[in-house]
Design a protein around this motif. Structure first.
Motif, mmCIF file in Angstrom:
data_model
loop_
_atom_site.group_PDB
_atom_site.id
_atom_site.type_symbol
_atom_site.label_atom_id
_atom_site.label_comp_id
_atom_site.label_asym_id
_atom_site.label_seq_id
_atom_site.Cartn_x
_atom_site.Cartn_y
_atom_site.Cartn_z
ATOM 1 N N GLN A 9 -81.293 41.004 -10.353
ATOM 2 C CA GLN A 9 -81.143 39.986 -9.865
ATOM 3 C C GLN A 9 -80.485 40.456 -8.456
ATOM 4 O O GLN A 9 -80.933 39.635 -7.393
ATOM 5 C CB GLN A 9 -80.214 38.867 -10.241
ATOM 6 N N SER A 10 -79.456 41.810 -8.031
ATOM 7 C CA SER A 10 -78.597 41.679 -6.780
ATOM 8 C C SER A 10 -80.033 42.200 -6.319
ATOM 9 O O SER A 10 -80.316 42.303 -5.054
ATOM 10 C CB SER A 10 -77.987 42.599 -7.596
ATOM 11 N N ALA A 11 -80.944 43.268 -7.633
ATOM 12 C CA ALA A 11 -81.816 44.253 -6.193
ATOM 13 C C ALA A 11 -83.349 42.738 -5.940
ATOM 14 O O ALA A 11 -83.723 43.113 -4.667
ATOM 15 C CB ALA A 11 -82.268 45.319 -7.609
ATOM 16 N N VAL A 12 -83.391 41.644 -6.654
ATOM 17 C CA VAL A 12 -84.299 40.931 -6.032
ATOM 18 C C VAL A 12 -84.414 40.320 -4.878
ATOM 19 O O VAL A 12 -84.815 40.440 -4.046
ATOM 20 C CB VAL A 12 -84.900 39.793 -7.396
ATOM 21 N N ALA A 13 -83.018 39.916 -4.675
ATOM 22 C CA ALA A 13 -82.478 39.526 -4.112
ATOM 23 C C ALA A 13 -82.026 39.664 -2.446
ATOM 24 O O ALA A 13 -82.683 39.883 -1.577
ATOM 25 C CB ALA A 13 -81.343 38.484 -3.925
ATOM 26 N N ARG A 14 -81.944 41.402 -2.640
ATOM 27 C CA ARG A 14 -81.438 42.295 -1.563
ATOM 28 C C ARG A 14 -82.850 42.646 -0.771
ATOM 29 O O ARG A 14 -83.917 42.180 0.596
ATOM 30 C CB ARG A 14 -80.860 44.130 -1.866
ATOM 31 N N SER A 15 -84.305 42.518 -1.875
ATOM 32 C CA SER A 15 -85.986 42.427 -1.405
ATOM 33 C C SER A 15 -86.483 41.689 -0.776
ATOM 34 O O SER A 15 -86.781 41.326 -0.140
ATOM 35 C CB SER A 15 -86.288 42.735 -2.268
ATOM 36 N N LEU A 16 -85.313 40.002 -0.995
ATOM 37 C CA LEU A 16 -85.378 39.061 -0.291
ATOM 38 C C LEU A 16 -85.192 38.859 0.882
ATOM 39 O O LEU A 16 -85.042 37.327 1.211
ATOM 40 C CB LEU A 16 -85.366 37.830 -1.154
ATOM 41 N N GLY A 17 -83.872 39.641 0.779
ATOM 42 C CA GLY A 17 -83.028 39.133 2.388
ATOM 43 C C GLY A 17 -81.919 38.221 1.876
ATOM 44 O O GLY A 17 -81.757 37.304 3.178
ATOM 45 N N MET A 18 -81.776 37.473 0.625
ATOM 46 C CA MET A 18 -80.828 36.650 0.387
ATOM 47 C C MET A 18 -79.429 37.226 -0.700
ATOM 48 O O MET A 18 -79.568 38.342 -0.973
ATOM 49 C CB MET A 18 -81.743 35.635 0.123
ATOM 50 N N ASP A 19 -78.520 36.524 -0.810
ATOM 51 C CA ASP A 19 -77.295 36.520 -1.541
ATOM 52 C C ASP A 19 -77.873 36.353 -3.318
ATOM 53 O O ASP A 19 -78.675 36.082 -3.345
ATOM 54 C CB ASP A 19 -76.592 35.659 -0.838
ATOM 55 N N THR A 20 -77.456 37.357 -4.175
ATOM 56 C CA THR A 20 -77.507 36.784 -5.086
ATOM 57 C C THR A 20 -77.477 35.847 -5.428
ATOM 58 O O THR A 20 -77.912 34.748 -6.374
ATOM 59 C CB THR A 20 -76.794 38.064 -5.956
ATOM 60 N N GLU A 21 -76.492 34.690 -5.175
ATOM 61 C CA GLU A 21 -76.090 33.767 -5.847
ATOM 62 C C GLU A 21 -77.253 32.128 -5.038
ATOM 63 O O GLU A 21 -77.027 31.630 -5.861
ATOM 64 C CB GLU A 21 -74.871 33.143 -4.847
ATOM 65 N N THR A 22 -77.426 33.150 -3.950
ATOM 66 C CA THR A 22 -78.779 31.912 -2.788
ATOM 67 C C THR A 22 -79.589 32.794 -4.345
ATOM 68 O O THR A 22 -80.339 30.607 -4.673
ATOM 69 C CB THR A 22 -79.245 32.784 -1.697
ATOM 70 N N LEU A 23 -80.435 33.324 -4.864
ATOM 71 C CA LEU A 23 -81.120 33.933 -5.796
ATOM 72 C C LEU A 23 -80.976 32.375 -6.628
ATOM 73 O O LEU A 23 -82.068 32.405 -7.465
ATOM 74 C CB LEU A 23 -81.870 34.628 -5.498
ATOM 75 N N LYS A 24 -79.751 32.849 -7.553
ATOM 76 C CA LYS A 24 -79.383 32.099 -8.582
ATOM 77 C C LYS A 24 -79.561 30.202 -8.472
ATOM 78 O O LYS A 24 -80.172 29.831 -9.457
ATOM 79 C CB LYS A 24 -78.024 32.533 -9.325
ATOM 80 N N THR A 25 -79.749 29.845 -7.691
ATOM 81 C CA THR A 25 -79.543 28.678 -6.922
ATOM 82 C C THR A 25 -81.080 27.943 -6.997
ATOM 83 O O THR A 25 -81.741 27.376 -7.939
ATOM 84 C CB THR A 25 -79.130 28.109 -6.020
ATOM 85 N N HIS A 26 -81.806 28.942 -5.916
ATOM 86 C CA HIS A 26 -83.363 29.296 -6.698
ATOM 87 C C HIS A 26 -83.676 28.808 -7.457
ATOM 88 O O HIS A 26 -84.744 28.015 -8.041
ATOM 89 C CB HIS A 26 -84.180 30.151 -5.325
ATOM 90 N N LEU A 27 -83.811 29.896 -8.112
ATOM 91 C CA LEU A 27 -84.249 30.014 -9.672
ATOM 92 C C LEU A 27 -84.009 28.758 -10.921
ATOM 93 O O LEU A 27 -84.073 28.340 -11.641
ATOM 94 C CB LEU A 27 -83.440 31.579 -10.390
ATOM 95 N N ARG A 28 -82.417 28.000 -10.566
ATOM 96 C CA ARG A 28 -82.186 27.823 -11.143
ATOM 97 C C ARG A 28 -82.713 25.918 -10.817
ATOM 98 O O ARG A 28 -83.309 25.099 -12.174
ATOM 99 C CB ARG A 28 -80.053 26.997 -10.743
ATOM 100 N N ARG A 29 -83.016 26.025 -9.828
ATOM 101 C CA ARG A 29 -84.105 24.980 -9.587
ATOM 102 C C ARG A 29 -85.398 25.095 -8.858
ATOM 103 O O ARG A 29 -85.986 24.019 -10.408
ATOM 104 C CB ARG A 29 -83.950 24.794 -7.748
ATOM 105 N N ILE A 30 -85.974 26.567 -9.626
ATOM 106 C CA ILE A 30 -87.512 26.405 -9.936
ATOM 107 C C ILE A 30 -87.335 26.160 -11.643
ATOM 108 O O ILE A 30 -88.098 25.506 -12.108
ATOM 109 C CB ILE A 30 -87.591 27.450 -9.916
ATOM 110 N N ARG A 31 -86.499 26.269 -12.755
ATOM 111 C CA ARG A 31 -86.277 26.434 -13.472
ATOM 112 C C ARG A 31 -86.367 24.494 -14.222
ATOM 113 O O ARG A 31 -86.993 24.041 -15.431
ATOM 114 C CB ARG A 31 -85.560 27.060 -15.024
ATOM 115 N N ALA A 32 -85.497 23.943 -13.153
ATOM 116 C CA ALA A 32 -84.939 23.135 -13.052
ATOM 117 C C ALA A 32 -86.761 21.960 -13.467
ATOM 118 O O ALA A 32 -86.552 20.956 -14.010
ATOM 119 C CB ALA A 32 -84.372 21.797 -12.291
ATOM 120 N N LYS A 33 -87.552 21.925 -12.426
ATOM 121 C CA LYS A 33 -88.009 21.214 -12.127
ATOM 122 C C LYS A 33 -89.230 21.862 -13.617
ATOM 123 O O LYS A 33 -89.969 21.009 -13.946
ATOM 124 C CB LYS A 33 -89.131 22.083 -10.562
ATOM 125 N N TYR A 34 -90.033 22.869 -13.670
ATOM 126 C CA TYR A 34 -90.627 23.414 -14.686
ATOM 127 C C TYR A 34 -90.177 22.763 -15.864
ATOM 128 O O TYR A 34 -90.711 21.864 -16.792
ATOM 129 C CB TYR A 34 -90.635 24.835 -15.463
#
Length: 182
Positions: free
Chosen positions: A127-152
């Motif tokens: 996750q930290s590498a994916v977050a870096r590639s997107l220019g965001m903090d790892t915790e921000t990536l995790k928040t996005h993933l939680r929200r995506i999973r909640a929508k699904y």
């Protein structure tokens, strides 16, 4: 999920324990209008584990009650093909009774959520590498993933793992399916 030309096209998963039987069933269904072979396996359990989405699971023998229930929860009707029965005729009868509208609902993802989803499922990076590639903090990536999973989950298509999110992205037409090997 890619749009089908005909809403009554049945997505068929073929299940047969013996490879020659599986190949014969798959070949018999290929190119038949109104039928689309989307998966094949040696057991219904394999379809359950892989999270396969189909309208009909055509089996050469009855799966366990648990497997049948799990497939039914995904909107998949289990049809056991009796020996000597025409698979195309059997599926045409099922198709005649098929009601459109069983296609899973695609959740509405914000543009950034879509970007995060595709970046996350398109790699095996941590996750930290994916977050870096997107220019965001790892915790921000995790928040996005939680929200995506909640929508699904709200759409009735839970995706608790990376693999599940990858499958949902393919089902929704966001990524091409992996090349098929037979």
């Amino acid at each position: 999920m890619p749009q089908r030309d005909d809403d009554t096209t049945l997505r068929v998963a073929v299940v047969a324990a013996a490879p020659p039987d599986r190949a014969a069933l798959t070949a018999a269904l290929e190119g038949v209008p109104g039928l689309e072979v989307v998966a094949w396996a040696d057991s219904a359990g394999a379809l359950v584990v892989l999270g396969t989405r189909a309208d009909v699971c055509l089996c050469d023998r009855a799966p366990t009650a648990g497997q049948t229930a799990l497939l039914a929860d995904r909107g998949c009707q289990v049809v056991v093909l009796e020996p000597g029965t025409d698979p195309v005729g059997t599926l045409r009868r099922v198709r005649a009774g098929h009601r459109p509208g069983t296609t899973p609902v695609r959740p509405r993802l914000a543009p950034r959520q879509l970007e995060v989803l595709l970046a996350y499922v398109s790699t095996n990076d941590v996750q930290s590498a994916v977050a870096r590639s997107l220019g965001m903090d790892t915790e921000t990536l995790k928040t996005h993933l939680r929200r995506i999973r909640a929508k699904y989950a709200d759409a009735g298509r839970p995706a608790p793992t990376r693999r599940d999110l990858y499958v949902r992205a393919i089902e929704d037409g966001l990524l091409p399916p992996p090349s098929s090997c037979r």
